[in-house]
Design an enzyme around this catalytic site. Structure first.
Site, short mmCIF file in Angstrom:
data_model
loop_
_atom_site.label_atom_id
_atom_site.label_comp_id
_atom_site.label_asym_id
_atom_site.label_seq_id
_atom_site.Cartn_x
_atom_site.Cartn_y
_atom_site.Cartn_z
CE LYS A 193 -0.91 2.88 2.15
NZ LYS A 193 -0.65 3.24 3.55
CD GLN A 238 0.41 -1.03 6.18
OE1 GLN A 238 0.57 -0.07 5.45
NE2 GLN A 238 0.05 -0.93 7.43
CB THR A 262 -0.48 7.38 13.02
OG1 THR A 262 -1.45 6.45 12.53
CG2 THR A 262 0.84 7.14 12.31
CE LYS A 300 3.85 0.94 8.55
NZ LYS A 300 3.19 2.17 8.09
CE LYS A 338 -6.79 -2.62 9.48
NZ LYS A 338 -7.29 -1.72 8.40
N GLY A 370 -7.57 4.41 6.24
CA GLY A 370 -7.22 5.70 5.66
C GLY A 370 -5.74 5.82 5.36
CG ASP A 371 -1.80 6.49 3.30
OD1 ASP A 371 -1.10 6.25 4.31
OD2 ASP A 371 -1.30 6.92 2.25
CG ASN A 420 -4.41 11.16 11.24
OD1 ASN A 420 -3.64 10.24 11.49
ND2 ASN A 420 -5.51 11.36 11.93
#
Ligand code: NDP
Length: 444
Positions: free
Chosen positions: A126, A111, A209, A114, A90, A165-166, A240
């Site tokens: 990623k 990630q 976030t 996290k 993820k 998204g990123d 964002n």
């Protein structure tokens, strides 16, 4: 040489052109040293650290698409499937000209820890492309997204790898990618998160976030006998994460006086007008100079500079390595109390060290910005159940997750005799769960 130092050295020698990945590996391995050195020979024999720093799979592919002039364009596409010990991979998809395998390995590595900290069953990954959505028409963005997914769909799925998204990948891009996945597979499944609300998206994912960053900051303040009310906050970024962090901080009584984009920054002594910011960035997709035009009291400056502004709390929310040693010195000189990272690794190593040495509370991105991926995992749960939870339900779960992360990293730091060192707390707490799962699953 200790096992930890050996592996750090190996990573540098093996991947000399991946400095961001070195930085992430160095930071994590140096803080989990205390766990590794308690049983060094066993970990060395199992090559535990070599396995931890080597992605399970790195996928690279060509993305060919046609621009509005009929010219064929070629980009590189990537997916790094880093570690699936605790769940399906993820992590987001970044669309930015700076994307390369080293950047994605740093992000995928971060990630892992996290995702572990969220307490939810998600592994680390990623991906992305060096495609730049800026200045492209909607049709060009769609053409790129469809071409990108035509290759990526072979490697992802609701139970294997669920991208999100990123930077550069917002609701529009996720929509186009989801449409193409469905066309190619004829399967309507929760293969991507950050989807639109009419096709499986979760309420509060857009805000998650930024809101999560403020929830963890607020909990940290509360535990230090303080509160958000009346605090002056400096934020970088205007995307964002930044937008929703500003909105939530202001709703709790703080005043956020800056934001920035890749060309300049705003100082608004009256507090950032979030609705105006959203209109400029989300609707008009314009530059921050527009903000100054609408708010005569505000200042617009070219280049970087938000960290010069006096504040109680600094929230870097733009990109990696955007807060340098000089900035850290300025923040300390101005009496800054805490730095909480909304972006991934926005603070350079020397700046981080300086802040910690000078008593500034520091919450690293892998803990502070975990609200996004946590809510993505909540989106996955809703998709599996074929249900949609209310905004309030998701927001309440997000808040509980962020408070839990704060206590987890705080308790872990104390347990290992490093009270207040939230970098160590986050890395060790995230690592322990992954270690446990990797050990139980044998040599794979
Ligand atoms: P966006 O693309 O929405 O916004 C990024 C913002 O940062 C924009 O204002 C952009 O400026 C600015 N920016 C990007 N690159 C640079 C640069 N090289 N120098 C200066 N400014 C720059 O991205 P997000 O808000 O989603 O992501 C921001 C950070 O948060 C990233 O590090 C991301 O990995 C991390 N993150 C995001 C999550 C999410 O849910 N979105 C979850 C966890 C982490 P401009 O407007 O000019 O493009």
């Amino acid at each position: 040489m200790s096992y930890v130092d050996e592996v750090i050295e190996q990573v540098i020698v093996k991947y000399p052109d991946q400095p961001e990945f070195h930085q992430a590996v160095r930071e994590v391995l140096n803080t989990i040293r205390v766990v590794i050195e308690a049983d060094e020979e066993k970990f060395r024999k199992d090559a535990l650290l070599e396995r931890l720093v080597t992605p399970e799979r790195e996928i690279k592919f060509r993305v060919s698409w046609v621009d509005d002039k009929g010219q064929v364009q070629v980009n590189n596409g990537y997916r790094v499937q880093f570690n699936s010990a605790i769940g399906p991979y993820k992590g987001g998809l970044r669309l930015h000209p700076s994307v390369n395998i080293g950047i994605l390995k740093f992000l995928g590595f971060e990630q892992i820890f996290k995702n572990s900290l969220t307490g939810l069953p998600i592994g680390g990954g990623k991906g992305g492309s060096d495609f730049d959505p800026k200045g492209k028409s909607d049709r060009e963005v769609m053409a790129f997204c469809q071409a990108f997914m035509t290759e990526l769909y072979k490697y992802i799925g609701q139970d294997t790898d669920v991208p999100a998204g990123d930077i550069g990948t917002g609701a529009r891009e996720i929509g186009y990618m989801f449409g193409q996945y469905k066309r190619l597979t004829t399967s309507y499944e929760g293969v991507l998160t950050g989807k639109g609300l009419s096709f499986g998206g979760s309420l509060a994912r857009t805000e998650a976030t930024g809101y999560g960053l403020i929830y963890i900051t607020d909990e940290m303040l509360r535990c230090h006998g303080q509160s958000m009310a009346g605090k002056t906050i400096v934020v970088s970024g205007a995307g964002n994460v930044a937008t929703y962090a500003i909105q939530k901080a202001q709703s709790l009584g703080a005043k956020v006086v800056t934001c920035s984009d890749s060309t300049g920054w705003i100082y608004d002594p009256d507090g950032i007008d979030v609705e105006l910011l959203k209109d400029i960035k989300e609707v008009r997709r314009a530059r921050l100079t527009e903000y100054k035009n609408a708010r005569p009291n505000a200042e617009y400056h070219e280049g970087r500079g938000v960290w010069q502004i006096k504040c109680d709390i600094a929230l870097p929310c733009a990109t990696q390595n955007e807060l340098h040693l000089d900035d850290a010195k300025q923040l300390v000189a101005n009496g800054c109390y805490a730095v909480c990272e909304g972006a991934n690794m926005p603070t350079t190593e020397d700046a981080t060290q300086y802040l910690q040495d000078n008593g500034v509370i520091f919450i690293p991105g892998k803990a502070a910005n975990a609200g996004g991926v946590a809510t993505s995992a909540l989106e996955m749960s809703q998709n599996s159940e074929r249900l949609s939870w209310t905004f309030e339900e998701v927001d309440a779960k997000l808040k509980a997750i962020m408070e839990n992360i704060y206590h987890n990293i705080d308790d872990t730091a104390k347990k290992y005799g490093m009270e207040g060192n939230y970098i160590a707390g986050a890395n060790i707490a995230g690592f322990e769960k992954v270690l446990n799962a990797m050990t139980a699953q044998g040599i794979v």
